[in-house]
Design a protein around this motif. Structure first.
Motif, PDB file in Angstrom:
ATOM      1  N   LYS A 426      -7.460  -2.454   8.621  1.00 25.00           N
ATOM      2  CA  LYS A 426      -6.051  -2.438   9.020  1.00 25.00           C
ATOM      3  C   LYS A 426      -5.445  -3.840   9.042  1.00 25.00           C
ATOM      4  O   LYS A 426      -4.327  -4.051   8.587  1.00 25.00           O
ATOM      5  CB  LYS A 426      -5.912  -1.801  10.408  1.00 25.00           C
ATOM      6  N   GLY A 427      -6.199  -4.799   9.606  1.00 21.84           N
ATOM      7  CA  GLY A 427      -5.664  -6.162   9.716  1.00 21.84           C
ATOM      8  C   GLY A 427      -5.595  -6.862   8.368  1.00 21.84           C
ATOM      9  O   GLY A 427      -4.558  -7.388   7.968  1.00 21.84           O
ATOM     10  N   LEU A 428      -6.724  -6.845   7.640  1.00 20.84           N
ATOM     11  CA  LEU A 428      -6.777  -7.522   6.335  1.00 20.84           C
ATOM     12  C   LEU A 428      -6.408  -6.588   5.179  1.00 20.84           C
ATOM     13  O   LEU A 428      -6.275  -7.037   4.039  1.00 20.84           O
ATOM     14  CB  LEU A 428      -8.190  -8.091   6.106  1.00 20.84           C
ATOM     15  N   GLU A 429      -6.269  -5.295   5.477  1.00 17.63           N
ATOM     16  CA  GLU A 429      -5.879  -4.287   4.475  1.00 17.63           C
ATOM     17  C   GLU A 429      -6.786  -4.303   3.242  1.00 17.63           C
ATOM     18  O   GLU A 429      -6.331  -4.201   2.102  1.00 17.63           O
ATOM     19  CB  GLU A 429      -4.411  -4.494   4.060  1.00 17.63           C
ATOM     20  N   VAL A 430      -8.083  -4.409   3.494  1.00 19.12           N
ATOM     21  CA  VAL A 430      -9.055  -4.415   2.396  1.00 19.12           C
ATOM     22  C   VAL A 430      -9.261  -2.987   1.892  1.00 19.12           C
ATOM     23  O   VAL A 430      -9.456  -2.068   2.683  1.00 19.12           O
ATOM     24  CB  VAL A 430     -10.410  -5.000   2.868  1.00 19.12           C
ATOM     25  N   LYS A 431      -9.197  -2.816   0.572  1.00 24.48           N
ATOM     26  CA  LYS A 431      -9.528  -1.515  -0.041  1.00 24.48           C
ATOM     27  C   LYS A 431     -10.946  -1.569  -0.628  1.00 24.48           C
ATOM     28  O   LYS A 431     -11.693  -0.620  -0.579  1.00 24.48           O
ATOM     29  CB  LYS A 431      -8.533  -1.185  -1.161  1.00 24.48           C
ATOM     30  N   ARG A 432     -11.271  -2.731  -1.213  1.00 27.88           N
ATOM     31  CA  ARG A 432     -12.613  -2.923  -1.755  1.00 27.88           C
ATOM     32  C   ARG A 432     -13.000  -4.382  -1.533  1.00 27.88           C
ATOM     33  O   ARG A 432     -12.233  -5.283  -1.856  1.00 27.88           O
ATOM     34  CB  ARG A 432     -12.659  -2.618  -3.249  1.00 27.88           C
ATOM     35  N   ALA A 433     -14.164  -4.573  -0.957  1.00 30.09           N
ATOM     36  CA  ALA A 433     -14.673  -5.928  -0.755  1.00 30.09           C
ATOM     37  C   ALA A 433     -16.023  -6.050  -1.446  1.00 30.09           C
ATOM     38  O   ALA A 433     -16.668  -5.053  -1.749  1.00 30.09           O
ATOM     39  CB  ALA A 433     -14.832  -6.216   0.736  1.00 30.09           C
ATOM     40  N   THR A 434     -16.424  -7.289  -1.693  1.00 34.88           N
ATOM     41  CA  THR A 434     -17.770  -7.542  -2.209  1.00 34.88           C
ATOM     42  C   THR A 434     -18.588  -8.157  -1.091  1.00 34.88           C
ATOM     43  O   THR A 434     -18.137  -9.105  -0.430  1.00 34.88           O
ATOM     44  CB  THR A 434     -17.724  -8.523  -3.398  1.00 34.88           C
ATOM     45  N   VAL A 435     -19.772  -7.605  -0.870  1.00 37.94           N
ATOM     46  CA  VAL A 435     -20.668  -8.201   0.121  1.00 37.94           C
ATOM     47  C   VAL A 435     -21.281  -9.438  -0.519  1.00 37.94           C
ATOM     48  O   VAL A 435     -22.016  -9.344  -1.504  1.00 37.94           O
ATOM     49  CB  VAL A 435     -21.787  -7.218   0.521  1.00 37.94           C
ATOM     50  N   ALA A 436     -20.954 -10.592   0.039  1.00 33.03           N
ATOM     51  CA  ALA A 436     -21.443 -11.853  -0.538  1.00 33.03           C
ATOM     52  C   ALA A 436     -22.915 -12.079  -0.198  1.00 33.03           C
ATOM     53  O   ALA A 436     -23.671 -12.667  -0.963  1.00 33.03           O
ATOM     54  CB  ALA A 436     -20.602 -13.010  -0.007  1.00 33.03           C
TER      55      ALA A 436
END
Length: 481
Positions: A426-436
């Protein structure tokens, strides 16, 4: 801590010294051969964002739309994660979400003609909507396909967090001692509490006696360390009626040996559901080893701004870690009085104050740690629903800090599973992230996607119950002033 007085606690060294060693190189060679022929898409449903704490270069989708699942199936990687955040859901919401997920996965799998495995990644200290989640998945998949599940594998081992299963009993490590999980603060969770530490008995307790401990199949450390692959495979071939498979493990090699047998059993036609902590995903997903992330990998751009740390979790470990963090002289600390939620006008003014103060400090180059008032709000007996509603309002207010921020921090650290999930989605509005990868053992980092509020920022997801007293402080020191 009360549990340390337990008569059932065991000295770590005494337990581990009795376990025979095994040739891990030989095991990994066998595992590699089995994984090469697995040819199934592995979908991990994560009930909070900390489940990626053992993997790297893996995608996390924050919704379960057909579109997102389609993208996951289209990736080269064998495995992808879907963040459900269901540990923050009611039972009804959990049921609805898991039914939708299973239906959407079936639709995409049929379209691609691709077989799949679903892993329900739960907490290594046994909290969460179990057995509801895996039962809904089982029923939905069975009614929409020809698949029939023979059993359910239970494997809450998580080395990085000090969670080990020995003699079918699940333990949490506290310094030099292993304490049965049922005697820890986690077992007293107001929503997901339990009393049993023996995993067969735990499954019986959680299923209200539907599945009996005596009907579970137990994969022993003795058998795993003796490399009895054929024997373990045969044990799995005998499992039926969705009975439970309890896997003992104190190291990754135990999971690796089990997975070799598991794949052999699956190739012979057996179908399993999985309830596991984060270790199984790394092994069955074939994720390679990699070192901890360095500051250079985490802070990619020169920024004059400070970082942002938000501490929401109330477990004892988080409060201890916060006290250590307060020793950092380069951080400004802001207490967020969330108890004002009972007075809407005052609560709004308090939220505005926290955001405005944080923004000015971050812009001036100061890192800021915002922490919620440490006392839990207790409205008294029979007020669980009201408390839950207020906790959602508090969570929304904490999330709004990031939503309303007009300055890009150098990094963001969120402490606590539900806190980090809400800030991410909700805060960063991420739909898809990569786990670094991980900044410390068991503490994952996302690189946010292009669609997010701050694209490419390092977002450190710090579980409430992981690390030593000094780990939060060390993490923030690594990220820099």
């Amino acid at each position: 801590m009360g549990a340390i007085n337990s008569t059932d606690k065991r000295l770590v060294n005494e337990v581990f010294d009795k376990i025979p060693a095994v040739d891990r190189n030989a095991v990994q060679e066998m595992l590699k051969n089995e994984l090469a022929n697995l040819n199934k898409k592995i979908i991990v449903l994560d009930d909070d964002p900390t489940g990626v704490q053992t993997v790297h270069n893996i995608s996390v989708y924050t919704d379960w739309s057909v579109d997102s699942i389609e993208k996951g199936f289209g990736e080269q990687n064998a495995m992808f994660f879907i963040l459900t955040n269901s540990r923050g859901f009611t039972s009804a919401e959990t049921e609805k979400a898991h039914k939708e997920i299973a239906e959407n996965v079936l639709e995409v799998a049929k379209k691609h003609g691709k077989d799949f495995i679903i892993i329900s990644r739960g907490d290594s200290t046994l909290r969460g909507h179990y057995p509801l989640e895996t039962e809904v998945l089982k029923e939905t998949i069975e009614s929409g396909s020809n698949t029939k599940f023979d059993g359910e594998v239970i494997i809450p081992f998580f080395k990085e967090g000090g969670r080990f299963t020995v003699d079918n009993i699940h333990y949490v490590q506290y310094e030099d001692y292993l304490v049965p999980a049922g005697e820890t603060e986690f077992a007293k969770d107001r929503t997901f509490g339990y009393t049993k530490s023996h995993l067969g008995e735990w499954a019986e307790e959680k299923s209200d006696g539907e599945f009996k401990a005596e009907n579970a199949t137990y994969i022993s450390l003795e058998s795993l360390r003796a490399l009895e692959v054929e024997k373990i495979t045969n044990q799995l071939l005998e499992v039926s009626d969705f009975n439970k498979v309890v896997v003992n493990a104190v190291d990754y090699v135990d999971v690796e040996i089990f997975v070799i047998s598991l794949i052999k059993a699956m190739k012979a036609g057996k179908h399993f559901m999985f309830r596991s902590a984060a270790a199984l995903t790394k092994v069955i997903g074939g994720v390679s080893e990699r070192g901890l992330l360095t500051r250079e990998e985490l802070i990619k751009e020169d920024s004059e701004h400070g970082g942002l740390i938000i501490v929401g979790s109330h477990v004892k470990k988080t409060t201890e870690q916060l006290e250590e963090l307060k020793k950092c002289d380069f951080i400004e600390f802001i207490e967020f009085n969330v108890h004002l939620v009972l007075h809407p006008e005052e609560f709004k003014a308090e939220t505005d104050r926290v955001i405005e103060t944080s923004e000015n400090l971050i812009r001036s180059g100061k890192s800021v740690a915002i922490y919620t008032k440490r006392e839990r709000m207790d409205l008294g007996e029979g007020k669980k629903e009201e408390e839950l509603k207020l906790s959602v309002q508090i969570s929304d207010a904490v999330t709004s800090i990031v939503q309303r921020l007009n300055v890009r921090p150098k990094f963001i650290v969120a402490k606590g599973g539900i806190t980090s999930s809400d800030i991410g989605t909700k805060g960063l509005e991420v739909k898809r992230a990569t786990v670094a990868g991980q900044i410390k053992p068991g503490i994952p980092v996302w690189f946010t996607g292009e669609e997010s509020k701050f694209p490419g920022i390092s977002y450190i997801i710090f579980p409430g119950n992981v690390g030593a007293k000094t780990t939060l402080k060390e993490t923030v020191e690594l990220l820099g002033k």
